[in-house]
Design an enzyme around this catalytic site. Structure first.
Site: not given
Length: 275
Positions: A180, A184
């Protein structure tokens, strides 16, 4: 039974202690380094009026999500743009008359090149597009949070957009071992490389919001963090503060082409009066 209750009670106590300790560490790390924090020694009302007179247009990606919905409402309430376009996979129905002047562009995110015209002619772009690994799987998450976001930014830049606002995440780091945070961080860096006149990246911590879709892990985190958010604001942020910060920051003049607003800056800017 009494033994079980005793064990559960102790476990809960230990868990609470761990949460508080983690919160304290994160609070120290976040607030010991102020990072990018916009100066509030400004007349926001005057800045907004000056911006409003320029008759700028904007688009929003992810307007059906929690952040996107509130961002759209905030933009309409403050009336900064002469034209607002929603770019999404489906047309959204609104009942309030305040939404009747919106322009909606329906696109196929798997074939965004075929919809380049939807990204043309906008001064400002807001990206709140995103999903989760739990909802879409690892490949689906990367496709949405990286591929769709990056391609949209590329088309926006090619279409004349000069100012791009990206909702990212606290801890975003392209070198992270966590998928994650890695994704990002990667998309942040790749969008920065596109060379927008201005790129604003927002890295909120856990969003305090009652989501329409069910995310058990986030629900539990929100319940724990909301109860101690006043003590450790570095761990969470109300979603309304994020959208207010994004809109307020739009009219401010940054010191550098790329700025990263960490959770503290979002809290400060999002809590500031706008009138």
């Amino acid at each position: 039974m009494k033994l079980l209750i005793s064990i559960l009670g102790k476990a809960t106590g230990y868990l609470t202690l761990v949460v508080v300790l983690i919160a304290a560490v994160l609070h120290y790390l976040d607030y010991s380094d102020p990072g990018a924090l916009p100066s509030m020694a400004v007349n926001m009302e005057s800045l907004e009026e000056d911006f409003r007179q320029q008759n700028k247009s904007c688009f929003i990606l992810g307007a059906t999500g929690e952040t996107g919905r509130l961002l759209l409402k905030e933009l309409l309430d403050r009336n900064l743009f002469s034209k607002i376009t929603l770019i999404g996979r489906r047309e959204v129905t609104f009942e309030d008359k305040a939404y009747e002047k919106l322009i909606q562009e329906v696109v196929d995110f798997e074939k965004l090149e075929d919809h380049a015209t939807a990204f043309q002619g906008h001064d400002v772009g807001y990206c709140c597009l995103g999903t989760t690994k739990a909802k879409s799987g690892a490949e689906g998450f990367v496709r949405v949070d990286h591929d769709y976001v990056l391609k949209s930014a590329e088309l926006a830049k090619a279409g004349g957009c000069s100012q791009f606002h990206l909702e990212s995440s606290k801890g975003a780091d392209k070198g992270s071992s966590f998928l994650y945070l890695k994704v990002k961080g990667q998309v942040e860096a790749e969008i920065e490389a596109l060379g927008f006149d201005r790129l604003s990246i927002y890295r909120p911590a856990v969003l305090l919001v009652e989501r329409q879709e069910s995310r058990p892990g986030e629900w539990m985190a929100r319940k724990v963090l909301s109860s101690c958010s006043f003590m450790f604001p570095s761990m969470s942020v109300p979603i309304q503060a994020v959208t207010r910060a994004m809109v307020s920051n739009t009219v401010l003049k940054p010191e550098h082409p790329t700025e990263i607003l960490e959770n503290k800056a979002i809290h400060t800017l999002g809590a500031s009066p706008t009138k």
